[in-house]
Design a protein around this motif. Structure first.
Motif, PDB file in Angstrom:
ATOM      1  N   PHE A 185       0.838  -1.386   0.066  1.00 43.02           N
ATOM      2  CA  PHE A 185       0.030   0.104  -0.108  1.00 43.02           C
ATOM      3  C   PHE A 185       0.719   1.190   0.047  1.00 43.02           C
ATOM      4  O   PHE A 185       1.703   1.374   1.241  1.00 43.02           O
ATOM      5  CB  PHE A 185      -0.816  -0.033   0.963  1.00 43.02           C
ATOM      6  N   LEU A 186       0.674   1.953  -1.061  1.00 43.72           N
ATOM      7  CA  LEU A 186       1.981   2.849  -1.359  1.00 43.72           C
ATOM      8  C   LEU A 186       1.782   4.254  -0.414  1.00 43.72           C
ATOM      9  O   LEU A 186       2.653   4.789  -0.237  1.00 43.72           O
ATOM     10  CB  LEU A 186       1.821   3.590  -2.827  1.00 43.72           C
ATOM     11  N   GLU A 187       0.507   4.356   0.205  1.00 44.29           N
ATOM     12  CA  GLU A 187       0.471   5.539   1.316  1.00 44.29           C
ATOM     13  C   GLU A 187       1.360   5.250   2.254  1.00 44.29           C
ATOM     14  O   GLU A 187       1.941   6.249   2.737  1.00 44.29           O
ATOM     15  CB  GLU A 187      -1.009   5.453   1.833  1.00 44.29           C
ATOM     16  N   TYR A 188       1.808   4.242   2.924  1.00 47.30           N
ATOM     17  CA  TYR A 188       2.887   3.830   3.735  1.00 47.30           C
ATOM     18  C   TYR A 188       4.106   4.473   3.220  1.00 47.30           C
ATOM     19  O   TYR A 188       4.969   5.013   4.020  1.00 47.30           O
ATOM     20  CB  TYR A 188       3.053   2.367   4.237  1.00 47.30           C
ATOM     21  N   HIS A 189       4.347   4.058   2.080  1.00 46.19           N
ATOM     22  CA  HIS A 189       5.649   4.353   1.375  1.00 46.19           C
ATOM     23  C   HIS A 189       5.915   5.908   1.196  1.00 46.19           C
ATOM     24  O   HIS A 189       6.960   6.567   1.524  1.00 46.19           O
ATOM     25  CB  HIS A 189       6.038   3.612  -0.020  1.00 46.19           C
ATOM     26  N   LYS A 190       4.624   6.342   0.890  1.00 46.29           N
ATOM     27  CA  LYS A 190       4.664   7.772   0.879  1.00 46.29           C
ATOM     28  C   LYS A 190       4.996   8.726   2.214  1.00 46.29           C
ATOM     29  O   LYS A 190       5.929   9.485   2.091  1.00 46.29           O
ATOM     30  CB  LYS A 190       3.162   8.211   0.551  1.00 46.29           C
ATOM     31  N   ARG A 191       4.604   8.209   3.277  1.00 40.18           N
ATOM     32  CA  ARG A 191       4.991   8.616   4.382  1.00 40.18           C
ATOM     33  C   ARG A 191       6.421   8.629   4.803  1.00 40.18           C
ATOM     34  O   ARG A 191       6.950   9.590   5.174  1.00 40.18           O
ATOM     35  CB  ARG A 191       3.893   8.242   5.510  1.00 40.18           C
ATOM     36  N   GLU A 192       6.836   7.431   4.442  1.00 37.06           N
ATOM     37  CA  GLU A 192       8.405   7.245   4.698  1.00 37.06           C
ATOM     38  C   GLU A 192       8.990   8.297   3.860  1.00 37.06           C
ATOM     39  O   GLU A 192      10.025   8.652   4.376  1.00 37.06           O
ATOM     40  CB  GLU A 192       8.618   5.863   4.622  1.00 37.06           C
ATOM     41  N   VAL A 193       8.765   8.242   2.634  1.00 40.31           N
ATOM     42  CA  VAL A 193       9.788   8.937   1.773  1.00 40.31           C
ATOM     43  C   VAL A 193       9.541  10.467   2.278  1.00 40.31           C
ATOM     44  O   VAL A 193      10.641  11.293   2.225  1.00 40.31           O
ATOM     45  CB  VAL A 193       9.108   8.864   0.221  1.00 40.31           C
ATOM     46  N   LEU A 194       8.242  10.873   2.444  1.00 42.75           N
ATOM     47  CA  LEU A 194       8.303  12.459   2.902  1.00 42.75           C
ATOM     48  C   LEU A 194       9.137  12.680   4.355  1.00 42.75           C
ATOM     49  O   LEU A 194       9.474  13.902   4.404  1.00 42.75           O
ATOM     50  CB  LEU A 194       6.681  12.862   3.055  1.00 42.75           C
ATOM     51  N   GLN A 195       9.025  11.720   5.178  1.00 42.86           N
ATOM     52  CA  GLN A 195       9.993  11.882   6.263  1.00 42.86           C
ATOM     53  C   GLN A 195      11.369  11.967   6.125  1.00 42.86           C
ATOM     54  O   GLN A 195      11.931  12.857   6.654  1.00 42.86           O
ATOM     55  CB  GLN A 195       9.780  10.578   7.255  1.00 42.86           C
ATOM     56  N   ARG A 196      11.717  11.024   4.933  1.00 38.94           N
ATOM     57  CA  ARG A 196      13.075  11.377   4.387  1.00 38.94           C
ATOM     58  C   ARG A 196      13.411  12.781   4.230  1.00 38.94           C
ATOM     59  O   ARG A 196      14.362  13.313   4.347  1.00 38.94           O
ATOM     60  CB  ARG A 196      13.391  10.377   3.768  1.00 38.94           C
ATOM     61  N   MET A 197      12.556  13.189   3.319  1.00 40.01           N
ATOM     62  CA  MET A 197      12.468  14.676   2.742  1.00 40.01           C
ATOM     63  C   MET A 197      12.844  15.703   4.162  1.00 40.01           C
ATOM     64  O   MET A 197      13.672  16.406   3.763  1.00 40.01           O
ATOM     65  CB  MET A 197      11.519  15.006   1.749  1.00 40.01           C
ATOM     66  N   GLN A 198      11.993  15.456   4.931  1.00 39.80           N
ATOM     67  CA  GLN A 198      12.113  16.367   5.895  1.00 39.80           C
ATOM     68  C   GLN A 198      13.474  16.408   6.760  1.00 39.80           C
ATOM     69  O   GLN A 198      13.844  17.283   7.203  1.00 39.80           O
ATOM     70  CB  GLN A 198      11.155  16.160   6.985  1.00 39.80           C
ATOM     71  N   GLN A 199      13.938  15.208   6.967  1.00 42.01           N
ATOM     72  CA  GLN A 199      15.054  15.129   7.526  1.00 42.01           C
ATOM     73  C   GLN A 199      16.246  15.846   6.686  1.00 42.01           C
ATOM     74  O   GLN A 199      17.304  16.200   7.325  1.00 42.01           O
ATOM     75  CB  GLN A 199      15.586  13.592   7.827  1.00 42.01           C
ATOM     76  N   MET A 200      16.237  16.059   5.484  1.00 43.37           N
ATOM     77  CA  MET A 200      17.107  16.559   4.749  1.00 43.37           C
ATOM     78  C   MET A 200      17.141  18.002   4.851  1.00 43.37           C
ATOM     79  O   MET A 200      18.158  18.576   4.408  1.00 43.37           O
ATOM     80  CB  MET A 200      17.030  15.829   3.334  1.00 43.37           C
ATOM     81  N   LEU A 201      16.054  18.737   4.864  1.00 46.85           N
ATOM     82  CA  LEU A 201      15.686  19.960   5.079  1.00 46.85           C
ATOM     83  C   LEU A 201      16.798  20.564   6.007  1.00 46.85           C
ATOM     84  O   LEU A 201      17.003  20.200   7.436  1.00 46.85           O
ATOM     85  CB  LEU A 201      14.537  20.384   5.080  1.00 46.85           C
ATOM     86  N   GLN A 202      17.292  21.669   5.665  1.00 48.68           N
ATOM     87  CA  GLN A 202      18.361  22.458   6.748  1.00 48.68           C
ATOM     88  C   GLN A 202      17.331  23.249   7.713  1.00 48.68           C
ATOM     89  O   GLN A 202      17.908  23.556   8.806  1.00 48.68           O
ATOM     90  CB  GLN A 202      19.296  23.335   5.907  1.00 48.68           C
ATOM     91  N   ASN A 203      16.354  23.887   7.354  1.00 50.37           N
ATOM     92  CA  ASN A 203      15.435  24.670   8.026  1.00 50.37           C
ATOM     93  C   ASN A 203      14.141  24.310   7.825  1.00 50.37           C
ATOM     94  O   ASN A 203      13.679  23.626   6.794  1.00 50.37           O
ATOM     95  CB  ASN A 203      15.743  26.066   7.650  1.00 50.37           C
ATOM     96  N   ASP A 204      13.358  24.545   8.925  1.00 49.65           N
ATOM     97  CA  ASP A 204      11.697  24.251   8.915  1.00 49.65           C
ATOM     98  C   ASP A 204      11.137  25.358   8.201  1.00 49.65           C
ATOM     99  O   ASP A 204      11.281  26.537   8.530  1.00 49.65           O
ATOM    100  CB  ASP A 204      11.280  24.302  10.202  1.00 49.65           C
ATOM    101  N   GLY A 205      10.649  24.955   6.968  1.00 51.02           N
ATOM    102  CA  GLY A 205      10.199  26.043   5.870  1.00 51.02           C
ATOM    103  C   GLY A 205       8.904  26.811   6.648  1.00 51.02           C
ATOM    104  O   GLY A 205       8.925  27.932   6.405  1.00 51.02           O
TER     105      GLY A 205
END
Length: 800
Positions: A560-580
């Motif tokens: 179920f790709l909704e679970y994968h979506k959440r994990e991918v977006l969490q990885r994105m958040q970890q890469m950001l230098q600042n909280d937008g």
């Protein structure tokens, strides 16, 4: 007594001898003679002949006038409702159709149909003439299914009469034309080939409908990529039309079509199976580079050359079909701003002269949509045209990611495709490298969004649509699922997805898409209700999940790709230098920013609980856009208004009430009044005084909105319609949205909000402008004007 037999014999002789100039006077004299003898029946016959003559020579106004005279004669003779009346109406309708008066033609056809169907036996071949003419009329009106239906009815009548071969050929020709326009090429080819054979077998071979069948078959061959067959048929038709009618409108149209076929043949022969890119390089090396070295020696070492941008040749997808438009020798010359200002106009004039006289191939056949694809360009403007930016945006914050996401992926593909033949200065190549691929946080953001669309459309909504047996919904879900799966494949390959018509073709080049392609083809080729669709959807999702795991982007085992979506977006958040969220507006005090963040978080929580009649809405899975939009709205608010609204949300949560659900329910008063009536009594009641205050605030806000729209039409055109008058079940205007939102505020919050609005009004400030400015900054623009300019630039660029 009028000798009608002798008269018609001489009329036939005039046609056979091509003495067209004498036909009109001959018929008019005959009509006057018949009327002088009180032989109205003969005059009616000759008026119908005169209509046919005027149609053949494209004198449509005269044809309509003759039709009026014939119908007046019908009334005077008391023949209304007779076969003669129906036939005359049909002839009049044919003339009106040729003149472009389609509505009047349809009215005449309907009257003729009512008369002839009541007066003639069902098998009478004259009904075939009626149905053929109605078919042609509805084809001209664009109502192709109805046109095909009448063409088939005509054919059914004619095939019952073995002596009516001419009429059979006409019916087959009409039906073939309908099938062509409906995209049913095989059926069209069978009908038109049979029609042409029948016309060839008729005595004399000069039936006036024969050229139309030849032209229809020629057009079919042209669009099937067979210009040689097309040209041969157009030539035959051109000769027949000229011999029969002279150089009328049909002759002119056929001549243009023949010229198009001959031009396509010449272009194919000239390029000799070269690709557009090979032709561009050859043109540059043989003519372009020598011209630069000869005329611009001091600049030649600073100019980049190549072919990049729009068009199949830039993607390497051009083929024999591509040469019919926007194809031919051409290349791009990219200059710095300083060099462009110094020599740009002069160099462009030299380039155009060079392209016009180069002997290697015919000049480019440019359409209005294909202008400015080749020639002299300024580097900054080239990248601004495709991306809205002269340099690639950063990717250090959520704001940066939104800036990237605002650039259509096919425009990014256009900016970095094709080939650079040489770039001695290196500036254009450096700029291309900036845009070469998505920065990793941006890729992960887009990948997460695409995975969410796949899950929602294919794994959640398609099964629900199937249970409802809603074919339209099933097709919509499959289309969205396939589109999202294609985007996911490109993102996994770290490649920009091209313009929609090349997406499937481009997937053949992707390293990780081999197993996906046949599965997606299966979904697109089979009916929406196919019993294996859900199985195929799951197979696609399993392929995607496996590749995500292989690339280390997800660890969950479920498909179920909704679970994968959440994990991918969490990885994105970890890469950001600042909280937008903290950078939405740099001047915002930290306390106010924290309050706005808390408000947005609570609104999002309540938004997740809103129950949509058609299932979960896609915006309920887009936390990022929701956060940006709501933060942009709240940033200009006064602190006391924010505090009061935050208290409204808190109180609602404690009482088990959902302010977001209430807002959408109040909107339904305008978008879905019947459903609203069923739930209106459940909503908190608002006093007449409060409603009056709300409408005052709405009028002020809408005035401000229209002021911003006048300044930023392209930016505002991407949002909602403005007025409630434009509402529909699926379209909520800005006015209705505002009315729904204000209706959820407590009396105290509304009072404070009104105080803020009126104070801004007295100061000459515009709250909507402030909201839109925050949103523009959130998308990475320095100002509202920069955002408008970027939207305007994107609107002005064509599509490949």
């Amino acid at each position: 007594m009028f000798q009608i037999t002798e008269f018609m014999k001489k009329l036939d002789e005039l046609y056979q001898k091509k003495q067209f100039s004498g036909i009109e006077s001959y018929l008019n004299n005959g009509i006057n003679d018949a009327l002088g003898r009180h032989d109205e029946g003969t005059a009616l016959i000759l008026l119908n002949e005169l209509m046919g003559y005027y149609r053949s020579v494209s004198r449509h106004a005269d044809c309509a006038e003759a039709a009026e005279k014939a119908l007046a004669l019908i009334r005077a003779m008391g023949l209304e409702g007779t076969v003669n009346h129906g036939t005359t109406l049909l002839n009049a309708a044919t003339g009106l159709r040729a003149a472009g008066e389609k509505d009047r033609a349809e009215e005449a056809c309907r009257k003729a149909k009512a008369i002839l169907e009541s007066q003639l036996p069902a098998e009478d071949y004259r009904l075939a003439s009626l149905y053929n003419n109605m078919s042609l009329l509805y084809a001209a009106m664009g109502r192709l299914e109805l046109a095909a239906e009448y063409a088939r009815k005509a054919l059914e009548r004619i095939e019952q009469n073995p002596d009516a071969q001419a009429e059979l050929a006409i019916s087959l020709s009409n039906l073939g034309g309908m099938y062509t326009r409906l995209g049913q090429s095989e059926r069209a080819h069978r009908c038109l080939e049979r029609a042409v054979r029948l016309f060839e077998q008729l005595p004399g071979g000069d039936d006036p409908h024969y050229p139309a069948a030849l032209c229809a078959l020629a057009e079919l061959h042209f669009h099937q990529g067979e210009p040689e067959k097309s040209a041969e048929l157009f030539r035959r038709a051109l000769g027949l039309i000229e011999r029969t009618y002279g150089r009328n409108d049909d002759w002119q149209t056929t001549r243009r079509n023949l010229a198009a076929a001959e031009d396509l043949i010449a272009r194919r022969n000239a390029v000799k199976n070269k690709t557009g890119m090979e032709l561009a390089r050859e043109f540059y090396e043989q003519a372009g580079r020598p011209m630069l070295q000869q005329k611009y020696p001091e600049y030649a070492c600073r100019i980049a050359a190549g072919l990049v941008g729009e068009g199949a040749e830039c993607l390497g997808f051009d083929d024999a079909f591509s040469v019919d438009h926007d194809f031919g020798p051409g290349f791009c010359l990219w200059l710095t701003r300083e060099d462009y200002q110094a020599i740009g106009s002069r160099l462009q004039a030299d380039y155009q002269a060079l392209a016009a006289r180069w002997p290697g191939a015919p000049a480019r056949n440019v359409t209005p949509e294909g202008t400015n694809r080749v020639g002299v360009m300024e580097i900054d403007e080239f990248f601004r045209r495709f991306t809205g930016h002269t340099h690639a945006p950063k990717a250090d914050s959520w704001q940066d990611i939104m800036t990237w996401n605002a650039i259509p992926t096919d425009r990014l593909a256009s900016a970095v495709n094709g080939q650079v033949f040489e770039d001695p200065l290196g500036e254009f190549t450096r700029r291309r490298e900036e845009f070469a691929r998505y920065p990793e946080p941006v890729r992960l953001c887009r990948l997460g969004q695409a995975l969410g669309r796949m899950a929602q459309a294919g794994q959640y909504n398609y099964p629900r649509a199937k249970k409802r047996q809603d074919a339209d919904m099933m097709y919509a879900c499959l289309a969205e699922f396939v589109s999202a799966a294609q985007e996911t494949a490109y993102l996994l390959d770290e490649t920009y997805m091209p313009f929609y018509k090349w997406r499937a073709r481009g997937m053949e080049r992707l390293e990780y898409a081999g197993s996906l392609i046949p599965l997606l083809h299966r979904l697109m080729e089979r009916p929406a209700a196919d019993g294996q669709a859900e199985e195929t959807i799951e197979a696609v999702c399993a392929c995607i999940a496996a590749e995500l795991k292989r690339q280390g982007l997800a660890s969950v085992e479920d498909t179920f790709l909704e679970y994968h979506k959440r994990e991918v977006l969490q990885r994105m958040q970890q890469m950001l230098q600042n909280d937008g969220a903290e950078k939405e507006c740099a001047s915002m005090p930290s306390k106010k920013a924290a309050r706005i963040a808390a408000i947005v978080d609570e609104e999002w929580r309540q938004f997740q609980q809103v129950q949509n009649e058609g299932g979960r809405a896609s915006c309920q899975d887009d936390r990022d856009t929701f956060g940006l939009m709501r933060t942009s709205q709240f940033t200009p608010w006064a602190e006391e208004v924010l505090a009061s609204y935050q208290q409204d949300l808190k109180r609602a949560g404690e009482e088990g009430w959902n302010l977001l659900t209430e807002k959408y329910a109040r909107m339904m008063e305008h978008t879905a009044p019947q459903q609203y009536a069923r739930l209106a009594d459940r909503l908190p009641e608002r006093s007449a005084e409060r409603l009056q205050l709300q409408e005052l605030l709405i009028s002020i806000m809408m005035r401000w909105t229209r002021e911003v729209e006048r300044r930023c039409p392209h930016l505002m055109g991407r949002g909602r319609n403005l007025s409630s008058e434009q509402d529909g079940p699926w379209n909520v205007s800005s006015e209705t949205y505002l009315r729904g939102e204000l209706g959820t505020y407590s009396d105290e919050t509304l009072r404070l909000y009104a105080q803020m609005v009126l104070e801004l009004l007295s100061q000459g400030k515009n709250l909507v402008e402030q909201n839109m400015t925050c949103m523009a900054r959130g998308y990475g623009y320095r100002s509202l004007e920069d955002a408008e300019n970027a939207c305007a630039a994107q609107a002005c660029t064509g599509r490949p």
